[in-house]
Design a protein around this motif. Sequence first.
Motif, short mmCIF file in Angstrom:
data_model
loop_
_atom_site.label_atom_id
_atom_site.label_comp_id
_atom_site.label_asym_id
_atom_site.label_seq_id
_atom_site.Cartn_x
_atom_site.Cartn_y
_atom_site.Cartn_z
N GLU A 8 -10.46 3.54 0.42
CA GLU A 8 -11.02 2.24 0.80
C GLU A 8 -11.37 1.39 -0.43
N GLU A 9 -11.95 2.01 -1.44
CA GLU A 9 -12.29 1.29 -2.67
C GLU A 9 -11.02 0.82 -3.39
N GLN A 11 -8.09 0.23 -1.95
CA GLN A 11 -7.49 -0.84 -1.15
C GLN A 11 -8.18 -2.17 -1.39
N LYS A 12 -9.50 -2.14 -1.45
CA LYS A 12 -10.25 -3.37 -1.70
C LYS A 12 -9.88 -3.96 -3.06
N GLY A 13 -9.81 -3.12 -4.08
CA GLY A 13 -9.43 -3.58 -5.42
C GLY A 13 -8.01 -4.12 -5.47
N VAL A 14 -7.10 -3.45 -4.79
CA VAL A 14 -5.70 -3.89 -4.76
C VAL A 14 -5.58 -5.24 -4.05
N VAL A 15 -6.25 -5.41 -2.94
CA VAL A 15 -6.21 -6.69 -2.22
C VAL A 15 -6.74 -7.81 -3.13
N GLU A 16 -7.79 -7.54 -3.88
CA GLU A 16 -8.34 -8.54 -4.80
C GLU A 16 -7.33 -8.89 -5.90
N ILE A 17 -6.65 -7.88 -6.43
CA ILE A 17 -5.65 -8.12 -7.48
C ILE A 17 -4.48 -8.91 -6.93
N VAL A 18 -4.00 -8.55 -5.75
CA VAL A 18 -2.90 -9.29 -5.14
C VAL A 18 -3.33 -10.74 -4.89
N SER A 19 -4.55 -10.94 -4.42
CA SER A 19 -5.05 -12.30 -4.17
C SER A 19 -5.07 -13.12 -5.46
N ARG A 20 -5.51 -12.52 -6.55
CA ARG A 20 -5.56 -13.23 -7.84
C ARG A 20 -4.17 -13.62 -8.32
N ASN A 21 -3.18 -12.83 -7.99
CA ASN A 21 -1.82 -13.08 -8.45
C ASN A 21 -0.96 -13.85 -7.45
N SER A 22 -1.51 -14.11 -6.29
CA SER A 22 -0.77 -14.79 -5.23
C SER A 22 -0.50 -16.24 -5.61
N LEU A 23 0.72 -16.68 -5.35
CA LEU A 23 1.07 -18.08 -5.60
C LEU A 23 0.75 -18.97 -4.41
N HIS A 24 0.64 -18.36 -3.22
CA HIS A 24 0.20 -19.11 -2.04
C HIS A 24 -0.45 -18.16 -1.05
N ASN A 25 -1.36 -18.70 -0.28
CA ASN A 25 -2.13 -17.96 0.73
C ASN A 25 -2.96 -16.80 0.18
N THR A 73 3.72 -4.13 -0.32
CA THR A 73 2.48 -4.50 0.38
C THR A 73 1.29 -3.93 -0.39
N ALA A 74 0.11 -4.46 -0.12
CA ALA A 74 -1.09 -3.92 -0.74
C ALA A 74 -1.32 -2.47 -0.31
N GLU A 75 -0.90 -2.14 0.90
CA GLU A 75 -1.04 -0.77 1.38
C GLU A 75 -0.19 0.20 0.56
N LYS A 76 1.06 -0.18 0.28
CA LYS A 76 1.94 0.67 -0.53
C LYS A 76 1.42 0.77 -1.96
N ILE A 77 0.93 -0.33 -2.49
CA ILE A 77 0.37 -0.32 -3.84
C ILE A 77 -0.85 0.59 -3.88
N SER A 78 -1.70 0.51 -2.87
CA SER A 78 -2.90 1.35 -2.80
C SER A 78 -2.54 2.83 -2.78
N SER A 79 -1.52 3.18 -2.02
CA SER A 79 -1.07 4.57 -1.95
C SER A 79 -0.57 5.04 -3.32
N TYR A 80 0.16 4.17 -4.00
CA TYR A 80 0.65 4.50 -5.33
C TYR A 80 -0.51 4.75 -6.29
N VAL A 81 -1.48 3.83 -6.30
CA VAL A 81 -2.64 3.97 -7.18
C VAL A 81 -3.42 5.24 -6.84
N TYR A 82 -3.60 5.50 -5.56
CA TYR A 82 -4.32 6.69 -5.11
C TYR A 82 -3.67 7.96 -5.67
#
Length: 88
Positions: A8-9, A11-25, A73-82
Amino acid sequence: MSIAMTMEEIQKGVVEIVSRNSLHNPEKVNLHSNIKNDHGIDSLKIVNLLFDLEDEFGIIVDQNSMVFDNFATAEKISSYVYQKLGNP
């Protein structure tokens, strides 16, 4: 990071990183959204995202694993980081 992290931690961090790098939405990033199609993260922008992941989680992204499907996806990235943090 040397401190054990829960999925969960991560996933939260990955979503934040993806948001920072997002070009839209960036406000609509979630675990299942496609980072390329939904947020405009292309092959150039993903390099920044990978650097951010390495800095945030203290991991090294293996060159062999740098296939866009592994980071779709952030889910796949989270699994990789995990897994990189030593979890099964």
